[in-house]
Design an enzyme around this catalytic site. Structure first.
Site, PDB file in Angstrom:
ATOM      1  N   CYS A   1     -46.701 -94.480  56.364  1.00 47.12           N
ATOM      2  CA  CYS A   1     -45.985 -93.915  57.517  1.00 47.12           C
ATOM      3  C   CYS A   1     -44.862 -92.999  57.042  1.00 47.12           C
ATOM      4  O   CYS A   1     -44.660 -91.901  57.582  1.00 47.12           O
ATOM      5  CB  CYS A   1     -45.409 -95.028  58.389  1.00 47.12           C
ATOM      6  SG  CYS A   1     -46.628 -96.215  59.010  1.00 47.12           S
TER       7      CYS A   1
ATOM      8  N   CYS B   1     -42.483-117.228  38.711  1.00 47.62           N
ATOM      9  CA  CYS B   1     -42.821-115.859  39.128  1.00 47.62           C
ATOM     10  C   CYS B   1     -41.563-115.016  39.370  1.00 47.62           C
ATOM     11  O   CYS B   1     -40.754-115.316  40.259  1.00 47.62           O
ATOM     12  CB  CYS B   1     -43.681-115.924  40.381  1.00 47.62           C
ATOM     13  SG  CYS B   1     -43.862-114.353  41.237  1.00 47.62           S
TER      14      CYS B   1
ATOM     15  N   CYS C   1     -41.347-113.549  42.884  1.00 42.96           N
ATOM     16  CA  CYS C   1     -40.964-114.563  43.876  1.00 42.96           C
ATOM     17  C   CYS C   1     -39.452-114.763  43.873  1.00 42.96           C
ATOM     18  O   CYS C   1     -38.816-114.868  44.922  1.00 42.96           O
ATOM     19  CB  CYS C   1     -41.657-115.889  43.565  1.00 42.96           C
ATOM     20  SG  CYS C   1     -43.467-115.801  43.497  1.00 42.96           S
TER      21      CYS C   1
END
Length: 452
Positions: A223, A80, A83
């Site tokens: 946010c 991956c 990853c």
């Protein structure tokens, strides 16, 4: 479509997953998967290279389920790319968190009996194991050192333990943004008040003002997107309702008490609200929606009146313009004509007008007529004091009060300007205020020998 790597171990791990899904059988780890065949990883992605705990089916129960520490677990695949990209930050976070919380990783392609229990379908999948180890939560933070540390701290506190102090590694920017990432504040230099747990208790729960509070996380994209609107709303409200923000990943006492589980979470707190439940904010998350909501609350909980100050010079005028874009300027007679008492009554009227106009994009100030004659004449004001103008310093447009100089008449004129019902006029350039004009000392005029 095959989305794995092009190494021996990549093909084997994909085949293992397909066999498992199709037959329920599990292929044991093969010798061909050892060494460099996993795209450069030696055995496990973190074996012997860091403080990340390399998990297997054999040690998962001991290291995670039986641990009394907060544990963040990455379920990864050796092939991956995401990853591999995350690994350096994950290693740094594990080193920083040593003694506070554990970061661990499990090769889900080799230990499917474990990953399947937690419904792992993509890579990396990150789970947070807190107090109830049998029911982990999904990690929803960023993939920087400070993000993992913040998640660990929140989990530690949720387990009933004391939050560990801020770590040096948190000064790194989280989530790739230059604001709010450990070292710098989301709202520095604005009218939004950054709060700690101590300040929250003192100013919000036991203060005499109404507050709208944002509980945020530095890594949270929503946010960050809210910041410009929250700043703009705070400036326009001028304290009608105070706007505050608290980093819920660092100051966790009240975010836990109010069960803050997602970011941003916004709540309204009435004055002196200790022991009372706050109200969830569910209106639009833009400046207009926040201002509209807060102005309605300000009618229920009137705050302190807006103070209208004398404008000293061109710099003070520019500061007012920068604050909200528009300036309401009262031009008062000389104190020799009104006395201190008369002028103070005028200033009280100015404050009432400004307080009612808190939700509008206008700041207020006053000058003494005759002391800035060039400035006044640019707006057609020649000794006819008192007077009032609304000025947009950037667009070079203005409107002048034509009615009586009363609170009601001035307030009506302000409303009409902002609703478009009163026309405005253009000026070619912004006139300058006079230099060296002293501020009023609050006293009656006292004649001197030079006046006689």
């Amino acid at each position: 479509d095959y989305e794995g790597g092009r190494k021996v171990a990549d093909f084997i791990s994909t085949a293992r997953k397909v066999v498992k899904e199709a037959t329920g059988k599990e292929i044991p780890k093969l010798k061909e998967e050892e060494g460099a065949s996993t795209g450069g990883a030696s055995g496990g992605m973190f074996d012997g290279q860091s403080d990340v705990i390399q998990l297997t089916a054999d040690n998962f129960e001991k290291e995670v389920l039986e641990s009394d520490e907060a544990v963040i677990v990455e379920f990864y695949a050796p092939w991956c790319g995401h990853c591999k990209n995350m690994a350096p930050e994950y290693k740094k976070a594990a080193k920083a968190l040593k003694g506070h919380a554990k970061l661990a990783a499990l090769d889900a392609t080799a230990h499917g009996s474990v990953s399947n229990k937690f419904n792992v379908k993509g890579f990396p999948t990150i789970k947070v194991f807190g107090k109830d180890k049998s029911s982990p939560t999904d990690y929803e933070g960023g993939r920087k050192v400070a993000d993992f540390i913040a998640a660990a701290r929140k989990t530690v506190v949720a387990m009933g333990k004391e939050a560990f102090p801020k770590l040096d590694e948190e000064t790194a920017t989280s989530g790739g943004s230059g604001g709010g990432g450990g070292g710098s504040s989301f709202y520095e230099g604005s009218e939004v008040v950054e709060l700690t747990d101590e300040a929250f208790e003192k100013d919000v729960l036991n203060g005499d003002s109404p507050w709208l509070i944002e509980f945020y996380a530095p890594w949270c994209g929503h946010c960050k997107n809210l910041v410009p609107d929250f700043k703009k709303a705070a400036a326009e409200l001028s304290g009608a309702v105070r706007l505050g923000a608290i980093d819920a990943t660092v100051h966790t006492k009240y975010s836990n008490e109010y069960k803050v589980e997602g970011f941003p979470t916004i709540k309204f707190f009435a004055p002196s609200s200790a022991g009372k439940a706050p109200e969830d904010y569910n209106s639009a998350r833009n400046a207009d929606g926040i201002v509209k909501y807060c102005m309605a609350k300000s009618e229920l909980y009137p705050g302190k009146p807006v103070e209208v100050l004398q404008i000293k010079d061109a710099d003070a005028l520019a500061a007012l313009a920068d604050k909200k874009g528009n300036i309401g300027i009262f031009i008062v007679p000389h104190v020799i004509d009104t006395g201190a008492e008369g002028r103070n009554k005028m200033i009280e009227t100015f404050s009432k007008v400004a307080t009612k106009a808190r939700g509008k994009s206008v700041s207020f100030g006053w000058i003494v007529g005759g002391e800035h004659s060039t400035f006044e004449e640019a707006f057609g004001i020649y000794t006819n004091y008192p007077a009032f103008i609304v000025l947009n310093a950037k667009k070079l447009r203005f409107a002048t009060l034509k009615g009586s100089f009363t609170e009601e008449s001035i307030g009506k004129m302000v409303d009409q300007v902002f609703s478009g019902k009163q026309s405005t006029s253009a000026i070619s350039a912004l006139p300058k205020l006079s230099k060296g004009v002293p501020l009023w000392d609050g006293k009656d005029y006292v004649s001197t020998e030079d006046d006689e």
